[in-house]
Design an enzyme around this catalytic site. Structure first.
Site, PDB file in Angstrom:
ATOM      1  N   SER A   1      52.629  49.846  27.383  1.00 17.58           N
ATOM      2  CA  SER A   1      53.593  49.175  28.258  1.00 17.58           C
ATOM      3  C   SER A   1      54.422  50.209  28.986  1.00 17.58           C
ATOM      4  CB  SER A   1      54.518  48.299  27.432  1.00 17.58           C
ATOM      5  OG  SER A   1      55.290  49.144  26.588  1.00 17.58           O
ATOM      6  N   LYS A   2      54.823  49.836  30.179  1.00 17.75           N
ATOM      7  CA  LYS A   2      55.523  50.820  31.008  1.00 17.75           C
ATOM      8  C   LYS A   2      56.895  51.161  30.456  1.00 17.75           C
ATOM      9  CE  LYS A   2      56.393  47.163  34.344  1.00 17.75           C
ATOM     10  NZ  LYS A   2      55.963  46.612  35.588  1.00 17.75           N
TER      11      LYS A   2
END
Ligand code: GLU
Length: 495
Positions: free
Chosen positions: A252-253
């Site tokens: 996930s960013k």
């Protein structure tokens, strides 16, 4: 039979490393079999798809050297390769399913479906559509359609039994039909959903192997059924393991930059990124760590994919990148890469006027502009200390700005400025105070030239990655904090 594979990204955001990973394995498989690799743009979600995102996906896959034989930009004999240009095809196919009795119009309103969901949650009596419109008579359906009642088209699903399908890596997978929803195939606005468009296109584009992320496993029963309904053979399925953060959560960013553009701008070589992605769940027969795309294709064997969630670790990627730079580039080639990257006058000219207004000597330029040639900045909590802002406010300013900028569709200075000005007003903060943490996050110091200029030039991905990094430097957001911030943020927008 010619092997044909495809990557089918939805152009709804940053060009994701997960897309490159799936593209790489599809390409390696097709090429290792003497086959073809296609690129199809799945833009049926018209509200979220943008041409900018599509362009970035094409550019970043090309930058990586993952070239496709057929696609929206280079054409081919099975086009068009953009789903928004294939609506007639989906209309015809939805009609075939209705005529054969495999799909039905559903007139249930979203209020009724919300009610149904709530009731199901309370009574714990399964989930999904309850089939009310399955029982409408032909006359009722025609009367409703004639009266212009809004409706979707759903597929029929067997009421009992199991769906069994095969996956190249996982063998047979069984899913109870009771777990499968009567999927909407055509939305009220007439656009197909992913499921219909994907199956129809894979068939018409003669795709033989579907290699995609494991998040699609639960969709496979619906797809298998659609192939059966149409009377078509289904391509071989292969669900790849999901990329993970070092803490094993789904990539996930928030924890790792996920945009290919970020890695390009932060100075990674395409060879190194392709090499690293090739090592995600796969290895060369001799276990060598370093290999290029040709070697991967030459040695490719899909059964060597292991299902344990591969960890995408930036530190390992950096190590591999370093080895590509040191061992595989001559000094001339290194200079050439730097030049092609950002050390060129096209790029420097973008902020030279700003620098010229601030330097005293030419020697001031490099230190002043170093953040324009950096990945993540080396920051500490103290850098964010400000006399008017508490640490909690600082985090809030950064997070709210990030959320606003994530929604921004056009990346330019004036739109960025408008967002920031509006947000500071909504939060009751003076623009100067509000901007302090933004300056530090983006330029590493409050004493830089216009941070709006810097953000425009650095681009959306680098800007957002630096804002996220700054939040992490300040300790990140706990789940509780995220929830509280989210609530406050929504109210702000509504006022
Ligand atoms: N459009 C889907 C995606 O964004 C494609 C999934 C598939 O390959 O079937 O990942």
């Amino acid at each position: 039979m010619t092997v044909r594979t495809r990557v089918a990204p939805s152009p709804t955001g940053d060009p994701h490393v997960g897309t490159a990973y799936i593209a790489l394995f599809n390409m390696a498989f097709a090429k290792s079999q003497g086959g073809q690799f296609l690129l199809r743009i799945e833009d049926t979600d018209q509200a979220r798809s943008t041409p900018e995102s599509e362009q970035q996906i094409l550019d970043s896959l090309r930058w990586l050297g993952l070239d496709w034989d057929e696609g929206p930009d280079n054409g081919g004999s099975h086009g068009p390769y953009r789903q928004s240009e294939r609506r007639d095809i989906y209309d015809q196919h939805a009609k075939i399913l209705i005529d054969k009795g495999h799909a039905f119009p559903c007139f249930c309103s979203s209020e009724r479906l919300d009610e149904l969901r709530k009731e199901q949650e309370i009574s714990k009596s399964g989930s999904g559509y309850d089939g009310r419109c399955l029982h409408l008579s032909e006359d009722d359906v025609q009367a409703k359609v004639a009266a212009g009642e809004s409706h979707v088209i759903r597929m029929k699903i067997p009421a009992e039994g199991k769906c069994v399908f095969n996956d190249m890596l996982r063998g047979n997978i069984e899913i109870d039909w009771t777990q499968v929803d009567m999927q909407v195939l055509v939305k009220a606005d007439g656009m197909p959903t992913y499921h219909l468009a994907n199956v129809v296109d894979d068939h018409l584009m003669e795709i033989t192997h579907v290699i995609r992320g494991e998040e699609w496993i639960n969709s496979a029963p619906k797809h298998q059924l659609l192939y059966e309904y149409f009377g078509w053979d289904m391509p071989v399925l292969c669900h790849m393991p999901l990329l993970r953060n070092p803490d094993k959560s789904k990539l996930s960013k928030r924890k790792n930059p996920t945009s290919i553009t970020y890695y390009r701008d932060a100075g990674y070589l395409p060879e190194a990124l392709v090499n690293y992605l090739g090592r995600m769940g796969w290895s060369m027969p001799d276990e060598s760590e370093k290999f290029n795309l040709d070697a991967m294709i030459e040695n490719f064997d899909i059964t060597r994919v292991s299902l344990g969630g591969p960890i995408f670790d930036q530190e390992k990627l950096s190590w591999l990148n370093a080895s590509w730079i040191r061992e595989d580039l001559s000094t001339e080639q290194f200079a050439d890469r730097l030049h092609k990257w950002l050390l060129n006058s096209d790029y420097v000219m973008k902020f030279l006027p700003q620098a010229q207004g601030r330097v005293e000597t030419l020697a001031d330029f490099a230190p002043m502009a170093s953040f324009m040639f950096s990945g993540m900045l080396d920051l500490s909590e103290e850098d964010f200390v400000h006399k008017k802002l508490e640490q909690a406010d600082v985090k809030k300013v950064l997070q709210f700005t990030l959320w606003r900028l994530e929604q921004l569709r056009q990346w330019n200075k004036s739109d960025i400025f408008n967002e920031i000005k509006t947000l500071s007003k909504e939060m009751g903060l003076k623009l100067g105070d509000f901007n302090h943490p933004i300056f530090v996050a983006i330029a590493g110091t409050p004493n830089s030239w216009s941070v709006m200029d810097s953000m425009e030039i650095l681009g959306a991905d680098m800007t957002r990655a630096r804002l996220r990094h700054a939040i992490n430097v300040l300790g990140g957001l706990s789940k509780k904090e995220t929830k509280r911030f989210d609530k406050e943020f929504r109210v702000l927008g509504a006022e």
